[in-house]
Design a protein around this motif. Structure first.
Motif, short mmCIF file in Angstrom:
data_model
loop_
_atom_site.label_atom_id
_atom_site.label_comp_id
_atom_site.label_asym_id
_atom_site.label_seq_id
_atom_site.Cartn_x
_atom_site.Cartn_y
_atom_site.Cartn_z
N CYS A 150 0.92 -1.11 -0.05
CA CYS A 150 0.01 0.05 0.19
C CYS A 150 0.85 1.22 -0.13
N ALA A 151 0.33 2.38 -0.66
CA ALA A 151 1.02 3.56 -0.92
C ALA A 151 0.24 4.41 0.04
N TRP A 152 1.29 5.43 0.66
CA TRP A 152 0.54 6.39 1.61
C TRP A 152 1.43 7.81 1.31
N CYS A 153 0.44 8.73 1.30
CA CYS A 153 0.91 10.29 1.35
C CYS A 153 0.18 11.01 2.11
N GLY A 164 -2.58 17.17 7.03
CA GLY A 164 -1.28 16.85 7.61
C GLY A 164 -1.30 15.52 7.94
N GLY A 165 -2.34 14.62 7.78
CA GLY A 165 -2.41 13.18 8.14
C GLY A 165 -1.93 12.64 6.90
N PHE A 166 -2.14 11.27 6.86
CA PHE A 166 -1.88 10.33 5.75
C PHE A 166 -3.15 9.67 5.14
N MET A 167 -3.05 9.33 3.76
CA MET A 167 -4.07 8.74 3.41
C MET A 167 -3.64 7.58 2.42
N THR A 168 -4.25 6.70 2.13
CA THR A 168 -3.64 5.52 1.14
C THR A 168 -4.03 6.09 -0.35
N ASN A 228 -2.87 10.09 -5.78
CA ASN A 228 -4.35 10.14 -5.77
C ASN A 228 -5.03 9.21 -4.73
N ALA A 229 -6.01 9.77 -3.79
CA ALA A 229 -6.56 8.85 -2.93
C ALA A 229 -7.04 7.68 -3.66
N SER A 230 -6.68 6.33 -2.98
CA SER A 230 -7.29 5.34 -3.60
C SER A 230 -6.96 4.24 -2.26
N SER A 231 -8.27 3.32 -2.33
CA SER A 231 -7.97 2.29 -1.42
C SER A 231 -7.39 1.04 -1.83
N ASP A 232 -7.06 0.83 -3.03
CA ASP A 232 -6.64 -0.31 -3.64
C ASP A 232 -5.10 -0.27 -3.38
N SER A 233 -4.33 -1.58 -3.26
CA SER A 233 -3.20 -1.66 -3.00
C SER A 233 -2.35 -1.30 -4.45
#
Length: 148
Positions: free
Chosen positions: A80-83, A88-92, A98-103
């Motif tokens: 999984c990628a995070w940014c 200021g938090g992190f999202m997958t 770009n926001a995504s819930s997929d690995s």
């Protein structure tokens, strides 16, 4: 990969069991998802290389069962990628940030051992022949692997 966002990666390992439930093929995952450590400075290619090394050392477990053709258990790795998000938090995210819930990468150890999948498909075919009253018996997956 071109992105302006700095990405970090996590790797999750799951155990997946391939089995038959009656006449249906089922893949069951275990709840024990292990988050594995990767070098925090690794880029995507470095993480994928690490996962491939881990997978090369993994094995596939074949179990006989009292009923049916048996089961196959093996690890599956999800990267999984995070940014950082706007708060200021992190999202997958995907590899472009770009926001995504997929690995962003998945490696099933079974894909590295085609002989197990071939044995599974042969045993499943014989099992269906048995269910259709076209034969009196059927072998298990382990029987096909013992012949090799």
């Amino acid at each position: 990969m071109t992105t302006e966002k700095e990405l970090c990666f996590t790797v999750f390992e799951r155990e997946i069991t391939l089995c038959m439930e009656g006449d249906r093929e089922e893949s069951k995952g275990w709840d024990v998802c292990d988050e594995l450590n990767v070098n925090a400075d690794s880029d995507f290619d470095g993480v994928v290389s690490t996962v491939r090394k881990w997978a090369a050392n993994d094995s596939v477990e074949v179990c006989r069962t009292r009923y049916g053709i048996g089961s196959i258990t093996r690890p599956v790795y999800d990267v999984c990628a995070w940014c950082k998000d706007g708060d200021g938090g992190f999202m997958t995210c995907d590899l472009d940030g770009n926001a995504s819930s997929d690995s962003v990468f998945k490696l099933d150890v079974l894909d590295l051992h085609p002989e197990y999948l071939e044995a599974w498909n042969k045993a499943k075919g014989e099992y269906y022949t048995f269910l259709d009253y076209e034969s009196d018996t059927f072998p298990q997956v382990a029987d096909y692997l013992e012949d090799k």
